[in-house]
Design a protein around this motif. Structure first.
Motif, PDB file in Angstrom:
ATOM      1  N   ALA A 255      19.418 -12.471  -0.636  1.00 34.29           N
ATOM      2  CA  ALA A 255      19.418 -13.813  -1.231  1.00 34.29           C
ATOM      3  C   ALA A 255      19.866 -13.826  -2.694  1.00 34.29           C
ATOM      4  CB  ALA A 255      18.028 -14.430  -1.109  1.00 34.29           C
ATOM      5  N   GLN A 284      14.409 -15.005  -4.238  1.00 38.47           N
ATOM      6  CA  GLN A 284      14.263 -14.263  -2.983  1.00 38.47           C
ATOM      7  C   GLN A 284      12.803 -13.892  -2.725  1.00 38.47           C
ATOM      8  OE1 GLN A 284      17.069 -11.075  -1.993  1.00 38.47           O
ATOM      9  NE2 GLN A 284      15.347  -9.857  -1.251  1.00 38.47           N
ATOM     10  N   ILE A 336      22.740 -13.837   2.294  1.00 36.64           N
ATOM     11  CA  ILE A 336      21.392 -14.400   2.463  1.00 36.64           C
ATOM     12  C   ILE A 336      20.967 -14.332   3.935  1.00 36.64           C
ATOM     13  CG2 ILE A 336      22.050 -16.833   2.849  1.00 36.64           C
ATOM     14  CD1 ILE A 336      19.699 -17.530   0.842  1.00 36.64           C
TER      15      ILE A 336
END
Length: 366
Positions: A255, A284, A336
């Motif tokens: 992420a 994240q 991600i």
């Protein structure tokens, strides 16, 4: 599903230390007699005299080219023709990420050796087996993946100590993501950045990268401010350039790097890579539901070394911008999607808001 082979990739040789460039020829001379140095303007100034001194009285052919400032197709074509016309054996990058990416691509297309001399420790590009290539109008073209990593990387610690401290801090931001993004990729058995299975060695380097940042980050910044080469600075240079680069190559992104890519999609915004990755790492951790102890540990590190903990610090000021970031960070193919349970734009949007709120709290406490 066929089982994925696990693999490790790294430069064949990594050399780092005080005045390392005075030993450039001693360390790299086996690669040939005809050299093309692809330099940024500041890279040329910082390194030319030391590199020249390393050749002593040798008659090796050496050509220094100041390149156009971006790793574009046109710039690579220009360097390629120089390699062919001058019968170059080895291409050497001298500079930041763009010089590195240009030289790597030039060496790859011409089948020559490649040596990387980074002049800032701002990203982990020097050790990796890929380049970011742009069109001549500066728009993104592609990622170019290479069959191997560079032949050699040489870091002169004095050059890094004399570069602006902001680059060292940005490099720590980029390196901060390595362990957490790698850990997320391993949880979902994702491929490494190079498309293979993830080794224990790759995991260990990513972890060592994070431990080194926490142990030496603050001291290294103070050393860099006074242009001092100390064990702490040496440790952080290795973390930013080698541990983060080889670590990330052999684990993967998640992420934090997608967050950066999302920020770059905001019209007219120049995003600092390392700073965005640092804040993206906090985002994240929110997405993963990290316990407050772990979140605070990472946030405290950011505060200690001057990395951003709020959106305002990276110039993101409206909910509309956050929406744009969230949507663009979640497009197909983004890293991600290595996160467990995958991440939808609405989930990322909310995680960004929470990370920012926690950052504001922390800044008020200070």
């Amino acid at each position: 599903m066929m089982e994925r082979l696990r693999a490790m990739r790294e430069p064949l040789k990594y050399v780092q230390g005080r005045d390392a460039l005075l030993k450039f020829h001693e360390e790299m001379g086996y690669m040939g007699k005809r050299w093309l140095f692809v330099c940024s303007g500041s890279g040329y100034k910082a390194c030319h005299d030391k590199i020249e001194a390393s050749f002593g009285n040798l008659e090796d052919y050496r050509r220094y080219e100041i390149f156009g400032g971006i790793s574009s197709n046109g710039e690579i074509a220009k360097m390629k023709s120089i390699v062919e016309e001058d019968g170059i054996d080895t291409v050497v990058a001298v500079g930041g990420g763009s010089a590195v990416d240009t030289a790597k691509a030039t060496a790859y297309y011409t089948g020559k050796h490649i040596v990387i001399i980074p002049t800032v420790a701002a990203t982990d590009a020097p050790c990796t087996g890929l380049s970011v290539i742009y069109n001549d109008d500066h728009s993104f073209d592609k990622y170019l993946f290479y069959p191997t990593n560079p032949d050699a990387v040489m870091v002169d610690s004095n050059v890094i100590a004399n570069a602006p401290v902001k680059f060292l801090i940005a490099g720590m931001g980029d390196a901060l993501g390595t362990y957490f993004e790698g850990r997320a990729s391993i949880r979902t058995e994702s491929a490494s950045l190079e498309g293979t299975g993830i080794t224990r060695a790759g995991q260990a380097l990513a972890r060592l990268c994070y431990d080194t940042l926490r142990a030496y980050g603050k001291q290294a910044i103070e050393a860099c401010k006074v242009h001092a080469v100390t064990p702490a600075l040496e440790a952080i240079i290795e973390a930013n350039v080698y541990l983060s680069g080889v670590g990330a190559d052999n684990v993967n992104c998640a992420a934090a790097h997608s967050f950066y890519n999302g920020v770059t999609s905001i019209e007219g915004k120049h995003a600092d890579h390392g700073c965005c990755v640092a804040f993206g790492t906090l985002v994240q951790l929110v997405l993963e539901g990290a316990a407050k102890e772990e979140f605070k540990e990472v946030q405290d590190f950011c505060l200690e070394v001057g990395l951003p903990v709020t959106l305002e610090e990276i110039g993101v000021t409206t909910l509309e911008q956050i929406k744009t970031i969230s949507e663009n960070a979640c497009v197909p193919g983004e890293t991600i999607h290595n996160m467990a349970g995958d991440v939808k734009p609405v989930e990322l949007y909310d995680a960004i808001l929470q990370a920012d709120a926690m950052g504001k709290l922390a800044l008020n406490r200070e």
